[in-house]
Design a protein around this motif. Structure first.
Motif, PDB file in Angstrom:
ATOM      1  N   MET A 294       0.845  -1.173   0.000  1.00 20.57           N
ATOM      2  CA  MET A 294       0.000   0.000   0.000  1.00 20.57           C
ATOM      3  C   MET A 294       0.896   1.244   0.000  1.00 20.57           C
ATOM      4  O   MET A 294       1.784   1.383   0.826  1.00 20.57           O
ATOM      5  CB  MET A 294      -0.874  -0.036   1.266  1.00 20.57           C
ATOM      6  N   SER A 295       0.649   2.133  -0.936  1.00 20.80           N
ATOM      7  CA  SER A 295       1.468   3.341  -0.994  1.00 20.80           C
ATOM      8  C   SER A 295       1.006   4.349   0.052  1.00 20.80           C
ATOM      9  O   SER A 295      -0.160   4.400   0.421  1.00 20.80           O
ATOM     10  CB  SER A 295       1.411   3.955  -2.400  1.00 20.80           C
ATOM     11  N   GLU A 296       1.958   5.125   0.513  1.00 21.60           N
ATOM     12  CA  GLU A 296       1.669   6.134   1.529  1.00 21.60           C
ATOM     13  C   GLU A 296       1.002   7.339   0.885  1.00 21.60           C
ATOM     14  O   GLU A 296       1.482   7.869  -0.109  1.00 21.60           O
ATOM     15  CB  GLU A 296       2.960   6.553   2.231  1.00 21.60           C
ATOM     16  N   ILE A 297      -0.090   7.778   1.481  1.00 20.90           N
ATOM     17  CA  ILE A 297      -0.833   8.916   0.964  1.00 20.90           C
ATOM     18  C   ILE A 297      -0.667  10.135   1.870  1.00 20.90           C
ATOM     19  O   ILE A 297      -0.552  11.262   1.412  1.00 20.90           O
ATOM     20  CB  ILE A 297      -2.339   8.578   0.844  1.00 20.90           C
ATOM     21  N   PHE A 298      -0.639   9.902   3.183  1.00 19.75           N
ATOM     22  CA  PHE A 298      -0.737  10.981   4.164  1.00 19.75           C
ATOM     23  C   PHE A 298       0.560  11.286   4.922  1.00 19.75           C
ATOM     24  O   PHE A 298       0.655  12.305   5.587  1.00 19.75           O
ATOM     25  CB  PHE A 298      -1.816  10.631   5.199  1.00 19.75           C
TER      26      PHE A 298
ATOM     27  N   LEU B  72      -4.968   7.023   9.944  1.00 22.58           N
ATOM     28  CA  LEU B  72      -4.535   6.933  11.340  1.00 22.58           C
ATOM     29  C   LEU B  72      -3.208   6.195  11.450  1.00 22.58           C
ATOM     30  O   LEU B  72      -2.311   6.609  12.185  1.00 22.58           O
ATOM     31  CB  LEU B  72      -5.605   6.246  12.192  1.00 22.58           C
ATOM     32  N   ARG B  73      -3.068   5.133  10.698  1.00 21.40           N
ATOM     33  CA  ARG B  73      -1.815   4.367  10.705  1.00 21.40           C
ATOM     34  C   ARG B  73      -0.647   5.251  10.254  1.00 21.40           C
ATOM     35  O   ARG B  73       0.406   5.272  10.878  1.00 21.40           O
ATOM     36  CB  ARG B  73      -1.961   3.160   9.784  1.00 21.40           C
ATOM     37  N   GLU B  74      -0.835   6.021   9.193  1.00 18.15           N
ATOM     38  CA  GLU B  74       0.230   6.883   8.689  1.00 18.15           C
ATOM     39  C   GLU B  74       0.490   8.062   9.628  1.00 18.15           C
ATOM     40  O   GLU B  74       1.625   8.528   9.736  1.00 18.15           O
ATOM     41  CB  GLU B  74      -0.093   7.352   7.270  1.00 18.15           C
ATOM     42  N   PHE B  75      -0.529   8.542  10.319  1.00 17.86           N
ATOM     43  CA  PHE B  75      -0.343   9.582  11.329  1.00 17.86           C
ATOM     44  C   PHE B  75       0.581   9.075  12.436  1.00 17.86           C
ATOM     45  O   PHE B  75       1.543   9.751  12.815  1.00 17.86           O
ATOM     46  CB  PHE B  75      -1.697  10.000  11.889  1.00 17.86           C
ATOM     47  N   LEU B  76       0.308   7.896  12.932  1.00 15.70           N
ATOM     48  CA  LEU B  76       1.141   7.314  13.983  1.00 15.70           C
ATOM     49  C   LEU B  76       2.548   7.012  13.473  1.00 15.70           C
ATOM     50  O   LEU B  76       3.530   7.218  14.191  1.00 15.70           O
ATOM     51  CB  LEU B  76       0.487   6.050  14.548  1.00 15.70           C
ATOM     52  N   HIS B  77       2.637   6.556  12.235  1.00 14.29           N
ATOM     53  CA  HIS B  77       3.949   6.292  11.635  1.00 14.29           C
ATOM     54  C   HIS B  77       4.750   7.591  11.495  1.00 14.29           C
ATOM     55  O   HIS B  77       5.957   7.621  11.741  1.00 14.29           O
ATOM     56  CB  HIS B  77       3.771   5.629  10.270  1.00 14.29           C
ATOM     57  N   ALA B  78       4.083   8.678  11.167  1.00 11.30           N
ATOM     58  CA  ALA B  78       4.771   9.956  10.939  1.00 11.30           C
ATOM     59  C   ALA B  78       5.118  10.680  12.234  1.00 11.30           C
ATOM     60  O   ALA B  78       6.233  11.191  12.383  1.00 11.30           O
ATOM     61  CB  ALA B  78       3.922  10.865  10.056  1.00 11.30           C
TER      62      ALA B  78
ATOM     63  N   GLY C 142      11.223  22.859  14.173  1.00 14.20           N
ATOM     64  CA  GLY C 142      12.355  21.954  14.027  1.00 14.20           C
ATOM     65  C   GLY C 142      12.077  21.023  12.876  1.00 14.20           C
ATOM     66  O   GLY C 142      10.936  20.879  12.437  1.00 14.20           O
ATOM     67  N   ALA C 143      13.106  20.391  12.375  1.00  8.46           N
ATOM     68  CA  ALA C 143      12.935  19.446  11.273  1.00  8.46           C
ATOM     69  C   ALA C 143      12.333  18.136  11.794  1.00  8.46           C
ATOM     70  O   ALA C 143      12.578  17.739  12.931  1.00  8.46           O
ATOM     71  CB  ALA C 143      14.279  19.174  10.621  1.00  8.46           C
ATOM     72  N   TRP C 144      11.553  17.491  10.943  1.00 14.00           N
ATOM     73  CA  TRP C 144      11.041  16.172  11.279  1.00 14.00           C
ATOM     74  C   TRP C 144      12.211  15.206  11.366  1.00 14.00           C
ATOM     75  O   TRP C 144      13.145  15.274  10.566  1.00 14.00           O
ATOM     76  CB  TRP C 144      10.043  15.694  10.215  1.00 14.00           C
ATOM     77  N   GLU C 145      12.170  14.320  12.335  1.00 13.32           N
ATOM     78  CA  GLU C 145      13.190  13.280  12.488  1.00 13.32           C
ATOM     79  C   GLU C 145      12.505  11.931  12.601  1.00 13.32           C
ATOM     80  O   GLU C 145      11.356  11.846  13.075  1.00 13.32           O
ATOM     81  CB  GLU C 145      14.023  13.542  13.746  1.00 13.32           C
ATOM     82  N   ALA C 146      13.194  10.882  12.208  1.00  9.86           N
ATOM     83  CA  ALA C 146      12.612   9.539  12.242  1.00  9.86           C
ATOM     84  C   ALA C 146      12.111   9.176  13.640  1.00  9.86           C
ATOM     85  O   ALA C 146      11.114   8.463  13.783  1.00  9.86           O
ATOM     86  CB  ALA C 146      13.633   8.514  11.759  1.00  9.86           C
TER      87      ALA C 146
ATOM     88  N   PHE D 227       1.599  14.668   7.324  1.00 13.19           N
ATOM     89  CA  PHE D 227       1.726  14.576   8.777  1.00 13.19           C
ATOM     90  C   PHE D 227       3.146  14.908   9.240  1.00 13.19           C
ATOM     91  O   PHE D 227       3.327  15.577  10.247  1.00 13.19           O
ATOM     92  CB  PHE D 227       1.287  13.202   9.282  1.00 13.19           C
ATOM     93  N   ARG D 228       4.145  14.480   8.503  1.00 14.43           N
ATOM     94  CA  ARG D 228       5.529  14.838   8.857  1.00 14.43           C
ATOM     95  C   ARG D 228       5.741  16.346   8.781  1.00 14.43           C
ATOM     96  O   ARG D 228       6.493  16.913   9.561  1.00 14.43           O
ATOM     97  CB  ARG D 228       6.515  14.120   7.935  1.00 14.43           C
ATOM     98  N   ALA D 229       5.071  16.991   7.837  1.00 14.00           N
ATOM     99  CA  ALA D 229       5.209  18.442   7.665  1.00 14.00           C
ATOM    100  C   ALA D 229       4.679  19.221   8.866  1.00 14.00           C
ATOM    101  O   ALA D 229       5.001  20.398   9.035  1.00 14.00           O
ATOM    102  CB  ALA D 229       4.493  18.882   6.392  1.00 14.00           C
ATOM    103  N   LEU D 230       3.893  18.579   9.726  1.00 10.22           N
ATOM    104  CA  LEU D 230       3.381  19.254  10.917  1.00 10.22           C
ATOM    105  C   LEU D 230       4.498  19.624  11.893  1.00 10.22           C
ATOM    106  O   LEU D 230       4.404  20.628  12.591  1.00 10.22           O
ATOM    107  CB  LEU D 230       2.360  18.364  11.632  1.00 10.22           C
ATOM    108  N   VAL D 231       5.549  18.824  11.926  1.00 10.53           N
ATOM    109  CA  VAL D 231       6.649  19.088  12.864  1.00 10.53           C
ATOM    110  C   VAL D 231       7.309  20.431  12.568  1.00 10.53           C
ATOM    111  O   VAL D 231       7.345  21.303  13.443  1.00 10.53           O
ATOM    112  CB  VAL D 231       7.661  17.922  12.892  1.00 10.53           C
ATOM    113  N   PRO D 232       7.841  20.660  11.368  1.00 10.86           N
ATOM    114  CA  PRO D 232       8.448  21.982  11.122  1.00 10.86           C
ATOM    115  C   PRO D 232       7.422  23.122  11.111  1.00 10.86           C
ATOM    116  O   PRO D 232       7.752  24.250  11.477  1.00 10.86           O
ATOM    117  CB  PRO D 232       9.125  21.828   9.762  1.00 10.86           C
TER     118      PRO D 232
END
Length: 141
Positions: A1-5, A47-53, A19-23, A9-14
């Protein structure tokens, strides 16, 4: 399954935390899969991708309301619960029978009455709007 979100969600950090998003801000997909398998639940892609991000980013996960850790997710009243307010007056969820929909509609339960109300937005819309409101509200005060 390709990532859509994930990138949104990572862009929310900066955007909100300067600060920059980090793993380390996210949770590994293999860990999420193991947790969801152990819980015996299916989690919608958004939701899964939110938690992953950003699932380990406390500043976002506890920005105003409290997103539940993956281990805390549960199905109750036919809804997959994922968020609550600090006074536990309200809980947010998505219909568990719509877990195969990538970005399902969010519902809010009044915990005193048990009544569910449609928030009229998908999970990704809800999260982006809520965090914008939280961080914009903070900036205005």
């Amino acid at each position: 399954m390709s990532e859509i979100f994930v990138e949104k969600f990572r862009a929310l950090v900066p955007q909100y935390l300067e600060g920059a998003w980090e793993a380390a801000d996210g949770i590994d997909t293999a860990d999420l899969d193991a947790i969801f398998t152990e819980l015996g639940i299916q989690v919608p892609q958004a939701l899964r991708e939110f938690l992953h991000a950003v699932g380990n980013c406390e500043e976002l996960m506890e920005a105003y309301y409290y997103f539940w850790d993956p281990e805390e997710l549960e199905i109750e009243d036919g809804y997959l619960l994922f968020l609550e307010d600090e006074d536990e007056n309200y809980t947010w969820g998505m219909r568990s029978d719509q877990a195969d929909i990538p970005d399902p509609i969010v519902w809010r339960r009044n915990n005193a009455t048990g009544a569910w109300v449609n928030e009229e937005g998908t999970f990704s819309e809800f999260v982006l709007d809520m965090l914008d409101w939280v961080f914009t509200e903070d900036d205005e005060n």
